[in-house]
Design a protein around this motif. Structure first.
Motif, mmCIF file in Angstrom:
data_model
loop_
_atom_site.group_PDB
_atom_site.id
_atom_site.type_symbol
_atom_site.label_atom_id
_atom_site.label_comp_id
_atom_site.label_asym_id
_atom_site.label_seq_id
_atom_site.Cartn_x
_atom_site.Cartn_y
_atom_site.Cartn_z
ATOM 1 N N THR A 18 0.812 -1.222 0.000
ATOM 2 C CA THR A 18 0.000 0.000 0.000
ATOM 3 C C THR A 18 0.846 1.273 0.000
ATOM 4 O O THR A 18 0.289 2.375 -0.056
ATOM 5 C CB THR A 18 -0.932 0.009 1.224
ATOM 6 N N THR A 19 2.133 1.190 0.025
ATOM 7 C CA THR A 19 2.997 2.372 0.063
ATOM 8 C C THR A 19 2.804 3.255 -1.166
ATOM 9 O O THR A 19 2.641 4.473 -1.016
ATOM 10 C CB THR A 19 4.463 1.944 0.205
ATOM 11 N N PRO A 20 2.800 2.717 -2.397
ATOM 12 C CA PRO A 20 2.556 3.600 -3.544
ATOM 13 C C PRO A 20 1.161 4.233 -3.522
ATOM 14 O O PRO A 20 0.971 5.372 -3.947
ATOM 15 C CB PRO A 20 2.714 2.691 -4.760
ATOM 16 N N VAL A 24 0.410 8.281 -3.638
ATOM 17 C CA VAL A 24 -0.488 8.910 -4.620
ATOM 18 C C VAL A 24 -1.583 9.701 -3.903
ATOM 19 O O VAL A 24 -1.924 10.825 -4.292
ATOM 20 C CB VAL A 24 -1.094 7.848 -5.569
ATOM 21 N N MET A 25 -2.114 9.166 -2.847
ATOM 22 C CA MET A 25 -3.164 9.862 -2.097
ATOM 23 C C MET A 25 -2.628 11.154 -1.465
ATOM 24 O O MET A 25 -3.315 12.185 -1.447
ATOM 25 C CB MET A 25 -3.748 8.942 -1.011
ATOM 26 N N LEU A 26 -1.417 11.129 -0.960
ATOM 27 C CA LEU A 26 -0.826 12.336 -0.381
ATOM 28 C C LEU A 26 -0.587 13.408 -1.441
ATOM 29 O O LEU A 26 -0.821 14.597 -1.210
ATOM 30 C CB LEU A 26 0.482 12.005 0.348
ATOM 31 N N VAL A 27 -0.139 13.014 -2.611
ATOM 32 C CA VAL A 27 0.063 13.978 -3.697
ATOM 33 C C VAL A 27 -1.273 14.595 -4.104
ATOM 34 O O VAL A 27 -1.380 15.811 -4.311
ATOM 35 C CB VAL A 27 0.762 13.296 -4.897
#
Length: 141
Positions: A18-20, A24-27
């Motif tokens: 789930t790291t990627p 993506v959610m933070l960006v």
């Protein structure tokens, strides 16, 4: 990378990395925060405007008109000229009830100036006129 070996039995681990997804959610969250317009909280208040004219120069009960020894006229303590005096008198005549006008000339004031002011008062049709301070002349006669 999506799958990693985990257990000793040799079976592949079936959990997703789930790291990627978090990256993506933070960006996306940062882009959303940047694109939101800045909210300005303003309270609209009607402030009084600075007006250099005196506001309540004509009082509703009585007004005092004085003349000093140099011939300067004063309306309720403020120096005025003859044109302004006539404007004030015209405004007092139409007031209901008409305010009293207390006329107080200085004993050393020239009679000519006092006569001019009395003529202005008469032309304005002031009906409530009183001479104030006549007791100062009592010893003269």
């Amino acid at each position: 990378m999506a799958m990693s070996g985990g257990k000793d039995d040799g079976e592949p681990m079936m959990e997703m990395n789930t790291t990627p997804l978090i990256d993506v959610m933070l960006v996306l969250l940062i882009m959303f925060i940047i694109t939101i317009p800045i909210q300005t909280h303003a309270v609209k208040v009607d402030l009084p405007q600075n007006d250099n004219r005196p506001q309540n120069v004509i009082q509703s009960e009585k007004n005092t008109l004085t003349i000093d020894p140099q011939g300067q006229s004063y309306w309720n303590g403020s120096p005025i000229d003859d044109v302004t005096l006539r404007q004030y008198l015209d405004r007092t005549v139409v007031m209901a009830p008409q305010p009293e006008l207390h006329f107080r000339p200085d004993p050393q004031a020239r009679y000519e100036k006092v006569d001019q002011v009395l003529a202005i008062i008469k032309r304005a049709n002031v009906s409530k006129l009183g001479f104030v301070g006549n007791e100062q002349y009592r010893a003269a006669f």
